[in-house]
Design a protein around this motif. Sequence first.
Motif, mmCIF file in Angstrom:
data_model
loop_
_atom_site.group_PDB
_atom_site.id
_atom_site.type_symbol
_atom_site.label_atom_id
_atom_site.label_comp_id
_atom_site.label_asym_id
_atom_site.label_seq_id
_atom_site.Cartn_x
_atom_site.Cartn_y
_atom_site.Cartn_z
ATOM 1 N N UNK A 119 10.820 -25.603 -11.223
ATOM 2 C CA UNK A 119 9.787 -26.631 -11.032
ATOM 3 C C UNK A 119 8.421 -26.116 -11.495
ATOM 4 N N UNK A 120 7.506 -27.033 -11.705
ATOM 5 C CA UNK A 120 6.182 -26.671 -12.196
ATOM 6 C C UNK A 120 5.509 -25.622 -11.311
ATOM 7 N N UNK A 121 5.628 -25.749 -10.018
ATOM 8 C CA UNK A 121 4.996 -24.782 -9.107
ATOM 9 C C UNK A 121 5.520 -23.372 -9.352
ATOM 10 N N UNK A 122 6.803 -23.229 -9.604
ATOM 11 C CA UNK A 122 7.391 -21.911 -9.878
ATOM 12 C C UNK A 122 6.891 -21.368 -11.209
ATOM 13 N N UNK A 123 6.776 -22.231 -12.190
ATOM 14 C CA UNK A 123 6.292 -21.786 -13.500
ATOM 15 C C UNK A 123 4.826 -21.370 -13.403
ATOM 16 N N UNK A 124 4.031 -22.136 -12.684
ATOM 17 C CA UNK A 124 2.613 -21.767 -12.515
ATOM 18 C C UNK A 124 2.470 -20.479 -11.711
ATOM 19 N N UNK A 125 3.358 -20.278 -10.733
ATOM 20 C CA UNK A 125 3.332 -19.030 -9.969
ATOM 21 C C UNK A 125 3.566 -17.828 -10.880
ATOM 22 N N UNK A 126 4.438 -17.983 -11.874
ATOM 23 C CA UNK A 126 4.701 -16.890 -12.809
ATOM 24 C C UNK A 126 3.420 -16.476 -13.538
ATOM 25 N N UNK A 127 2.577 -17.443 -13.880
ATOM 26 C CA UNK A 127 1.303 -17.127 -14.530
ATOM 27 C C UNK A 127 0.361 -16.414 -13.556
ATOM 28 N N UNK A 128 0.329 -16.877 -12.311
ATOM 29 C CA UNK A 128 -0.500 -16.220 -11.292
ATOM 30 C C UNK A 128 -0.031 -14.796 -11.040
ATOM 31 N N UNK A 129 1.284 -14.603 -11.013
ATOM 32 C CA UNK A 129 1.834 -13.276 -10.781
ATOM 33 C C UNK A 129 1.502 -12.346 -11.956
#
Length: 169
Positions: A119-129
Amino acid sequence: MTTEPYNVLFLCTGNSARSIIAEAIMNREGAGKFKAFSAGSKPGAAPHPYTLDLLRGLNHDTGFARSKSWDEFAGPDAPKMDFVFTVCDNAAAEECPFWPGQPMTAHWGVPDPVKAEGPEAARRFAFSDTYRMLRSRISIFVSLPIGSLDRMALQRNLDDIGKTPAKAD
């Protein structure tokens, strides 16, 4: 001891996420002591939209952000690089161009957030990580007493920074 900022080039394949994130962090964390640049061996058309969203959300100016080839930094008119860091998983195995002036180099690979799925939230988390991992490594780097380390000690430190765990425990 130099009064000019040290030039740092972050390399990745696509120059759409990791290297651009590292450039933004270094220019902030380096506080005038470092001037960062980024490039890719096979740059995409533009930075990934999540990269730009993340940087803007963290109050980074994104006016600098564009995907560019490392060829821009290999020519005679390019700024002389003091440090060149590869930040993607497969960049260490890629053939890099000759860098005039024999800059210090190290591999600080982190997973590619562009390849994150779900999901988008998981993909955005990857950028934050990715941001978190790179900020940790860059913070260690900018705190090194570069002027007082010999070349071998500095290289050991650069290599050790690249071994800093990529994932939080």
